[in-house]
Motif scaffolding. Structure first.
Motif, PDB file in Angstrom:
ATOM      1  N   ASP A 287       0.828  -1.194   0.000  1.00  0.00           N
ATOM      2  CA  ASP A 287       0.000   0.000   0.000  1.00  0.00           C
ATOM      3  C   ASP A 287       0.871   1.255   0.000  1.00  0.00           C
ATOM      4  O   ASP A 287       1.707   1.456   0.879  1.00  0.00           O
ATOM      5  N   GLY A 288       0.689   2.114  -1.004  1.00  0.00           N
ATOM      6  CA  GLY A 288       1.433   3.354  -1.097  1.00  0.00           C
ATOM      7  C   GLY A 288       2.827   3.226  -1.669  1.00  0.00           C
ATOM      8  O   GLY A 288       3.538   4.223  -1.779  1.00  0.00           O
ATOM      9  N   VAL A 289       3.239   2.006  -2.033  1.00  0.00           N
ATOM     10  CA  VAL A 289       4.576   1.785  -2.594  1.00  0.00           C
ATOM     11  C   VAL A 289       4.437   1.223  -4.003  1.00  0.00           C
ATOM     12  O   VAL A 289       3.785   0.202  -4.213  1.00  0.00           O
ATOM     13  N   GLU A 290       5.033   1.892  -4.973  1.00  0.00           N
ATOM     14  CA  GLU A 290       4.972   1.445  -6.353  1.00  0.00           C
ATOM     15  C   GLU A 290       6.271   0.751  -6.728  1.00  0.00           C
ATOM     16  O   GLU A 290       7.353   1.330  -6.574  1.00  0.00           O
ATOM     17  N   PRO A 291       6.229  -0.497  -7.201  1.00  0.00           N
ATOM     18  CA  PRO A 291       7.452  -1.215  -7.566  1.00  0.00           C
ATOM     19  C   PRO A 291       8.309  -0.430  -8.554  1.00  0.00           C
ATOM     20  O   PRO A 291       7.816   0.068  -9.562  1.00  0.00           O
ATOM     21  N   GLY A 292       9.585  -0.294  -8.237  1.00  0.00           N
ATOM     22  CA  GLY A 292      10.525   0.369  -9.130  1.00  0.00           C
ATOM     23  C   GLY A 292      10.533   1.875  -9.069  1.00  0.00           C
ATOM     24  O   GLY A 292      11.343   2.516  -9.739  1.00  0.00           O
ATOM     25  N   ASN A 293       9.647   2.479  -8.278  1.00  0.00           N
ATOM     26  CA  ASN A 293       9.576   3.940  -8.200  1.00  0.00           C
ATOM     27  C   ASN A 293      10.282   4.414  -6.939  1.00  0.00           C
ATOM     28  O   ASN A 293       9.796   4.228  -5.832  1.00  0.00           O
ATOM     29  N   TYR A 294      11.450   5.057  -7.114  1.00  0.00           N
ATOM     30  CA  TYR A 294      12.229   5.563  -5.982  1.00  0.00           C
ATOM     31  C   TYR A 294      12.126   7.078  -5.855  1.00  0.00           C
ATOM     32  O   TYR A 294      12.876   7.695  -5.095  1.00  0.00           O
TER      33      TYR A 294
END
Length: 206
Positions: A153-160
């Protein structure tokens, strides 16, 4: 990461380390320690249909082994993007070194990309690379490990959150994903040709 099914039918992560080195460009994969498994994983239940990177000609999902129904699709997408990015850099570095673009210093002179790993281990330069990559992997581990038993939740894979030039767009995300996939295949072929004795541009064997 390899997921094993034990006698109690719980998925348990097994740690594994993999390292690929090509003249100063390397990938080391450290995975999280085992976390308590839940009976139902929300991340596995989410629809992979909503993710970028489908087979472009038909818009269908290419998943013949049905991995998206067995594993955490967010974790698999994180791994795919990360390794795609590393491999694009590794491919570029491999080609650049063999084209004559090298780090300054006697230790790097006359060293081909396929010979670089052993040469850098012998000269001691590989230690610096090990610490740099290890530090990056540790930071990445701190970000990913808490996500392995959640719905991300709230974390997108690969998006830093690193986009200094504001280039992010759906089209560029898909392009990055597909070029990363192509780079993983291309780098495998490039290293195989080089290991078999082919010299730049690697088209034919001696």
């Amino acid at each position: 990461m390899v997921l094993k099914l034990n006698s109690t039918s719980k998925w348990i992560p097994t740690p594994k380390i993999a390292t690929t080195s090509a003249f100063g460009l390397s990938a080391a994969a450290f995975v999280a320690p085992a976390l308590p498994a839940r009976a139902t994983r929300a991340a596995v239940q989410m629809g992979v249909e909503d993710m970028t990177g489908k087979y472009s000609l038909t818009g269908q999902i290419f998943d013949p082994l049905n991995l998206s129904t067995k594993f955490d699709v967010n974790w698999m997408r994180e791994a795919e993007i990360k390794h795609g990015r590393v491999t694009m850099l590794a491919f570029m570095g491999f080609i650049a070194n063999d084209a004559g673009i090298k780090f300054p210093g006697e230790a790097f002179e006359g060293v081909s990309s396929i010979e670089a790993h052993d040469a850098m281990v012998k000269s001691g330069h590989m230690w610096a690379l090990l610490f740099i990559v290890g530090g990056c992997e540790f930071i990445h581990l701190l970000r990913i490990a808490p996500m392995l038993d959640t719905d991300w939740d709230g974390v997108e894979p690969g998006n830093y959150g690193f986009d200094p030039f504001k280039l992010d767009s759906p089209a560029r995300r898909e392009a990055e994903l597909k070029n990363g996939r192509a780079a993983m295949l291309a780098f495998s072929g490039l290293v195989t040709q080089a290991a078999l004795g082919a010299t730049p541009p690697y088209w034919s064997l001696p």
